[in-house]
Scaffold this active site. Structure first.
Site, short mmCIF file in Angstrom:
data_model
loop_
_atom_site.label_atom_id
_atom_site.label_comp_id
_atom_site.label_asym_id
_atom_site.label_seq_id
_atom_site.Cartn_x
_atom_site.Cartn_y
_atom_site.Cartn_z
N ARG A 282 37.32 40.64 -18.04
CA ARG A 282 38.74 40.46 -18.67
C ARG A 282 39.82 40.87 -17.54
NH1 ARG A 282 36.70 37.94 -22.00
NH2 ARG A 282 36.98 38.05 -24.39
N GLU B 93 47.15 35.95 -18.64
CA GLU B 93 46.22 34.45 -18.98
C GLU B 93 47.23 33.80 -19.85
OE1 GLU B 93 42.05 33.75 -19.85
OE2 GLU B 93 41.71 35.19 -18.52
N HIS C 158 38.82 30.73 -16.78
CA HIS C 158 38.09 31.28 -18.01
C HIS C 158 36.95 30.54 -18.42
CE1 HIS C 158 38.55 34.79 -20.96
NE2 HIS C 158 37.38 34.45 -20.88
#
Ligand SMILES: NC(=O)c1ccc[n+]([C@@H]2O[C@H](COP(=O)([O-])OP(=O)(O)OC[C@H]3O[C@@H](n4cnc5c(N)ncnc54)[C@H](O)[C@@H]3O)[C@@H](O)[C@H]2O)c1
Ligand SMILES: O=C(O)[C@H](O)CO
Length: 386
Positions: free
Chosen positions: A273, A302, A320
């Site tokens: 993450r 993000e 991602h």
């Protein structure tokens, strides 16, 4: 008041109403829900990240369960709305669930599912790809080629790092971290150093046996060790890949001080993450250390990158996509749907969320169980005996 959202409906007369906040790959997940008397509503709104208000209007007055995405903010507001609508189950279509307030869900008696296992190898493969791409400067070289700049072989053109015989460092040697470690050890004969809160016994056994195999074949055996601290990994490894969960203890785990501990020409990979790395500090470190390289699948804010990152030649960045293989994404959709369905139907929870293969066999009916519910203990849900 949120605008009405567009939806696609399957099996309109189904008894249980299950909402998916996004279209998901494959049709098995839809069929499994329909076969069990669910009306399936899929949000087809052309908006990548749905707001809390959008999701509230999707939930409506009656909703038995929701399949949601890691981009959504599943907190008190959404779980209370789902509870008011009679909802029993929610599942992220992801293994990570840092976007979910599990305590809030538990308070309303709502089960929270996730999708472990099916994405382990796919995600580890992307981490390995980013390790190679960064070490061997593949993206930079590709851009150079396409720009028409290649005018002949040169001894110094895009010289990068050899992996064989170097040390790979893994932070968070759980399912994905261990799979990645095995790929790098076996594929590139790298030595291993890892840090985790727990001992990775299966990984250690594998690497020990592989070292013996190499020795028996007259090859240089690889070495491994479990580090006593993360800093030890950062100091010693040539390639470091981050695979812990994101929680309060792992936020900005890699900060300015820790970047400074790493070798000047190290490769850092993040497929866990974004907030695990202080991205502002990383951009500065990349500027100061042109030989230091990163491969990033995830970002602190993000979908945005911190200013300066996009301009860094020593960074490989992808959006991602670590779990993005067809088989995996279809499997994630299936596990998420079965988590919600299982809770609606009152099924027990599967005994081992690390072994979800029986749910993914397309030629057989899945077990009557929820594959993976993260608050099963808090909700005192029964465990499957299958
Ligand atoms: N980029 C992607 O598309 C993608 C895909 C899948 C998973 N992920 C992320 O990867 C994470 C890991 O997935 P997994 O299936 O391997 O989970 P896992 O639970 O099997 O592994 C996580 C490991 O991290 C360790 N850990 C926790 N805190 C730590 C700390 N402070 N320091 C070191 N280790 C620590 C745990 O002990 C565990 O072994 C997920 O939570 C998710 O956020 C990202
Ligand atoms: O946590 C996850 O599963 C990913 O980030 C998406 O696959």
């Amino acid at each position: 008041m949120a605008k009405p959202v567009s939806i696609e409906v399957w099996n309109p007369n189904g008894r249980y109403r299950v909402v998916s906040t996004k279209p998901m790959p494959g049709t098995r997940w839809i069929n499994l829900l329909i076969e069990q008397d669910c009306r399936v509503e899929i949000c087809t709104q052309k908006k990548t990240i749905l707001s809390v208000e959008d999701i509230i209007s999707l939930i409506g007055d009656k909703c038995d369960g929701v399949i949601g995405q890691l981009t959504e903010d599943w907190g008190e507001t959404l779980f209370s709305a789902l509870s008011r609508a009679g909802g029993k189950g929610f599942s992220n279509m992801a293994v990570g669930y840092n976007n979910v307030d599990v305590n809030a869900a538990t308070k309303y008696g709502i089960a929270v599912g996730n999708t472990p296992g099916v994405l382990t190898e796919t995600t580890a493969e992307l981490a390995a790809s980013l390790s190679l791409a960064a070490a061997r400067r593949i993206v930079e070289a590709d851009e150079f080629m396409r720009a028409g700049l290649y005018d002949g072989w040169l001894p110094n053109l895009f010289v990068g790092n050899l992996l064989k015989g170097q040390t790979v460092g893994v932070v968070g040697a759980g399912r994905i971290g261990s799979a990645y470690a095995r790929m790098m050890v076996e594929g590139f004969k790298m030595n291993l150093i890892y840090y985790d809160l727990y001992q990775a016994t299966r990984l250690e056994k594998f690497v020990t046996a592989y070292a013996e195999f190499l020795k028996a074949n007259g090859e240089q055996p690889i070495t491994w060790k479990r580090a006593g601290s993360m800093d030890e990994v950062l100091r010693e490894a040539d390639v470091i890949s981050l695979h812990p969960i994101l929680d309060k203890t792992t936020y900005h785990l890699v900060n300015k001080e820790r970047l400074a501990m790493m070798k000047k020409d190290a490769v850092l990979v993040n497929c866990s993450r974004g907030p695990i790395i202080d991205e502002v500090a990383l951009v500065e470190h990349l500027k100061q250390n042109p030989m230091f390289r990163v491969g990033l699948d995830v970002f602190e804010d993000e979908p945005y990158m911190k200013p300066g990152l996009a301009e860094m030649k020593n960074a490989v960045v992808v959006p991602h996509i670590a779990s993005a293989s067809k088989w995996t994404r279809e499997g994630m959709a299936t596990l998420a749907a079965l988590n919600v369905l299982g809770k609606i139907k009152g099924y027990p929870v599967w005994g081992d969320p690390n072994r979800v293969d029986p749910f993914l066999n397309e030629n057989a009916s899945p077990p009557a169980a929820c594959p993976s519910i993260v608050n099963s203990k808090a909700l005192a849900l029964p465990v499957s005996k299958l």
